[in-house]
Design a protein around this motif. Structure first.
Motif, PDB file in Angstrom:
ATOM      1  N   GLY A 198       0.843  -1.189   0.000  1.00 44.42           N
ATOM      2  CA  GLY A 198       0.000   0.000   0.000  1.00 44.42           C
ATOM      3  C   GLY A 198       0.875   1.235   0.000  1.00 44.42           C
ATOM      4  O   GLY A 198       1.775   1.385  -0.817  1.00 44.42           O
ATOM      5  N   SER A 199       0.657   2.124   0.950  1.00 46.68           N
ATOM      6  CA  SER A 199       1.457   3.339   1.047  1.00 46.68           C
ATOM      7  C   SER A 199       2.643   3.176   1.994  1.00 46.68           C
ATOM      8  O   SER A 199       3.406   4.117   2.211  1.00 46.68           O
ATOM      9  N   ASP A 200       2.804   1.991   2.571  1.00 49.02           N
ATOM     10  CA  ASP A 200       3.867   1.748   3.545  1.00 49.02           C
ATOM     11  C   ASP A 200       5.064   1.040   2.895  1.00 49.02           C
ATOM     12  O   ASP A 200       4.905   0.240   1.971  1.00 49.02           O
TER      13      ASP A 200
END
Length: 386
Positions: free
Chosen positions: A378-380
């Motif tokens: 995801g965004s991590d």
């Protein structure tokens, strides 16, 4: 509002302050017309919730001694709290050879606590205390007397709000087990070497495209003379001559006063007297410098260290991921120069020492050794053990 104008009153306040675990401190000073800062006002506050626990100390009053304040600074049972302390401490170190101990800098602490990089005092007060600081007196000439009530209120607010900021950050550091992180950072501010400007090193701040060792030798001597002269006369270095004039002199290599008179950039006052003689001597010394003593500019970090650019980019991603996860300002942990150094194989950088090693350095070495990889979810950014 308590304004202290006698040594006796200052001693009374400082003796009372010794009964508390901390005291907040700030200064107002001028430096536009001098080399060293001119102390114009000292603000102090003991723990509390009102202005009554604070005071303004006027060091410009004739016969006023700050020795009671310096005794408080030496008292290791009382924490001295500043925000962005370096310039304040430089004043006390230069004037009296005193560095407040123990020291707590709320700007450094705020970076450790996730408030961003070099956050300003106004912003920190607003975020923590929800108070707004009146900025109307920000550009005051603090050497002029009398001070207005508005100016005094502005100055006192620099230490009264700081109490709540300190208590908040101190608790947050303790709860997170990060007190030793800030303590490590304070070692730099507690070192007298931090506040010494050496004329021999002044040339390194002069920007020039010419990297000829002989040219740099003249730059070195001109910068050394300028720094020594400015310190001795207590005037800004640019009042002696500016950098562009210094570079011009290094290029034209004047041999006498007639040559100086043809300079386009040299101030009129610098074409005669002590400054002119100093310039001519500096140019001569640089021109005749033995080959073995010629200076050299360091190459850029990437050129000198043969940085692996792909690894450097991965380290930047790792740094961002690690600092985001713990809520610490990235530049406090590792500046770009440290990342390039690590990517080139260097291991003697601050990012690989102390608390920075805990946060980033250990995983940085594992990344360099191919023992971990970076992945995205995801965004991590995730660390993958190999």
């Amino acid at each position: 509002m308590l304004t202290i104008t006698t040594t006796e009153a200052l001693e009374t306040f400082c003796n009372e302050a010794r009964k508390h675990p901390y005291v907040t401190v700030d200064t107002e000073f001028l430096r536009e017309r001098t080399y060293y800062s001119k102390l114009c006002l000292v603000q102090l506050a003991m723990p509390g919730t009102s202005d009554d626990e604070g005071c303004l100390v006027d060091p410009l009053v004739e016969g006023m001694s700050l020795e009671p304040l310096y005794d408080l600074f030496r008292d290791t049972s009382v924490v001295k709290v500043f925000h962005a302390a370096r310039q304040d401490i430089e004043i006390f170190q230069v004037d009296a050879g005193v560095i407040p101990t123990p020291l707590f800098d709320t700007q450094v602490a705020s970076m450790v606590c996730g408030f961003g990089e070099q956050v300003g005092y106004d912003t920190l007060v607003r975020k923590i205390t929800k108070a707004e600081i009146d900025k109307s007196s920000r550009f005051t000439d603090w050497s002029r007397r009398p001070l207005s009530d508005a100016q005094k209120s502005y100055a006192l607010a620099d230490v009264t709000h700081l109490r709540q900021v300190y208590e908040f950050l101190s608790k947050k550091l303790k709860d997170a087990g990060r007190e030793h992180w800030v303590a490590e950072e304070m070692k730099i501010l507690n070192s007298p070497e931090t506040y010494i400007t050496k004329p021999d090193d002044a040339w390194k701040r002069v920007k020039t495209r010419n990297t000829s060792p002989r040219f740099l030798a003249i730059v070195r001597e001109l910068a050394k003379f300028r720094e020594s002269y400015a310190q001795g006369k207590n005037i800004p270095r640019n009042r002696v001559y500016k950098d562009d004039a210094l570079v011009e002199l290094a290029a034209t290599k004047p041999k006498d006063h007639s040559d100086l008179g043809r300079s386009r950039l040299l101030l009129r006052e610098a074409r005669k007297g002590e400054i002119a003689e100093g310039i001519l001597k500096a140019v001569s010394t640089g021109r005749d410098c033995p080959e073995a003593d010629l200076p050299k500019l360091e190459r850029s970090s990437r050129e000198k260290k043969q940085v692996n650019p792909a690894l450097a980019d991965l380290l930047r991603v790792l740094l961002k991921a690690k600092t985001n996860s713990v809520g610490v300002a990235s530049k406090l942990v590792a500046p770009a120069s440290d990342l390039d150094a690590i990517a080139s194989g260097a291991r003697d950088v601050s990012a690989l020492q102390g608390w920075r090693f805990e946060v980033f350095g250990e995983d940085a070495l594992l990344l360099c050794e191919g023992k971990i990889a970076l992945g995205a979810k995801g965004s991590d950014v995730k660390l993958v053990r190999l």
